[in-house]
Design a protein around this motif. Sequence first.
Motif, short mmCIF file in Angstrom:
data_model
loop_
_atom_site.label_atom_id
_atom_site.label_comp_id
_atom_site.label_asym_id
_atom_site.label_seq_id
_atom_site.Cartn_x
_atom_site.Cartn_y
_atom_site.Cartn_z
N LYS A 218 156.76 43.41 -17.57
CA LYS A 218 156.10 42.10 -17.62
C LYS A 218 154.62 42.34 -17.38
O LYS A 218 154.20 43.42 -16.94
CB LYS A 218 156.69 41.17 -16.58
N GLU A 222 152.91 37.23 -14.25
CA GLU A 222 154.00 36.51 -14.91
C GLU A 222 155.27 36.56 -14.07
O GLU A 222 155.41 37.37 -13.15
CB GLU A 222 154.28 37.13 -16.29
N GLU A 223 156.20 35.68 -14.43
CA GLU A 223 157.51 35.70 -13.80
C GLU A 223 158.33 36.86 -14.37
O GLU A 223 158.15 37.24 -15.52
CB GLU A 223 158.25 34.37 -14.06
N ASP A 224 159.23 37.37 -13.57
CA ASP A 224 160.10 38.44 -14.05
C ASP A 224 160.99 37.91 -15.18
O ASP A 224 161.46 36.77 -15.14
CB ASP A 224 161.01 38.95 -12.93
N PRO A 225 161.25 38.75 -16.20
CA PRO A 225 162.21 38.35 -17.23
C PRO A 225 163.62 38.32 -16.64
O PRO A 225 163.87 38.82 -15.54
CB PRO A 225 162.07 39.46 -18.28
N GLU A 240 154.68 43.12 -6.62
CA GLU A 240 154.05 42.41 -7.73
C GLU A 240 152.76 43.06 -8.20
O GLU A 240 152.04 42.51 -9.02
CB GLU A 240 153.78 40.95 -7.33
N LYS A 271 147.22 42.15 -17.92
CA LYS A 271 147.36 41.12 -18.94
C LYS A 271 146.76 41.54 -20.27
O LYS A 271 147.28 41.20 -21.34
CB LYS A 271 146.71 39.82 -18.47
#
Length: 338
Positions: A218, A222-225, A240, A271
């Motif tokens: 990721k 972002e949020e974890d998949p 994180e 990113k």
Amino acid sequence: MKRLLGVVLVLFVACIPMNIHAEEVDLSFEYTGQKVEIENAVMYFTQSWEMLDEAPTDCGTYNVWTSDGETIVFEINPKKVDVKVSYNKDWRESDPEEEKYLCDYVGDYAFKLRIDTDGNINSLDNYQGNYDFQFEPKNVKDIEVLKTKITHPDVEYVYFEDGISIYSDIDHVKPILLKDVGEYTVAFDLDERYYESVPFKVTILPKRVQLRLNKQFKYFGEEDPVLENDDYILTREPGEDIGDYKLTVQSKSKNYKYEIIENDVFKILEKDAIDRNETKGPSFKMDKEVEKTTHKETPVLNKSQSKITTGIQTKKFPYSIALMFSLLGIFVFIFKFI
């Protein structure tokens, strides 16, 4: 004539003073199936003084007249045969009743058991009283009812989707079916009147499955998949920050044990990282250099294109006028001289 002679001899013997009483027995023998002959015997008689043609064989009490003028009383007793009686564990209700019990003895005898109303064991045939069969136990109530023991070794299997079937050596016995991983103590379902199924242990181990995962990642912030599917759950190390985190797998079913053999790392990327070469993101420094190069070359390319376009537009009008005058001169020459 012989019978008459025997009567005369009996009367003669009866008149002789005897040193023994008739009811006393001088000699005892055990039945052997052979003639019992007395030394110096002249004649043999039954207990009721019937004369015999030869020495007796069967059991009973006999009188013998010897050459010395003696009368000897002897007896032949039944041979004692010890018989051990046990329950026939293979006997079924459809079998003959005489096969319900087994007899263990020394010798070659042919006899059948007879069980009276009180349960006492007797022989149906005692060979004219020549054998005394000594049954042990004497009553069927004292006989241990044996059952056929059905054993099976402890076994270990690996889980199989259709289940594990365990069979008995006895025909027509329903197999034991086990569905899931675990340790079981089981026994076969048998007719308890005739069988004793000894419990045994069955161990079913999880089936091992190797996982070749797609790369898991990721971008920072972002949020974890979703790291879960129908069969198992992936869990990563906490954190994180940008970097790599170890992945572990947990099966949703106890019947399977998963092992990650490829791509067991979860990545957190910047990113603005560019995903290249099998989703491996380039470093931040490389991205900046590419970005500078792109921005530097773009204005130069635009200026060159502008110059080329402008040059074509400037030269287009004079060239067209010269071309028209040349064509007009050619037409004038053709009409004037032809």
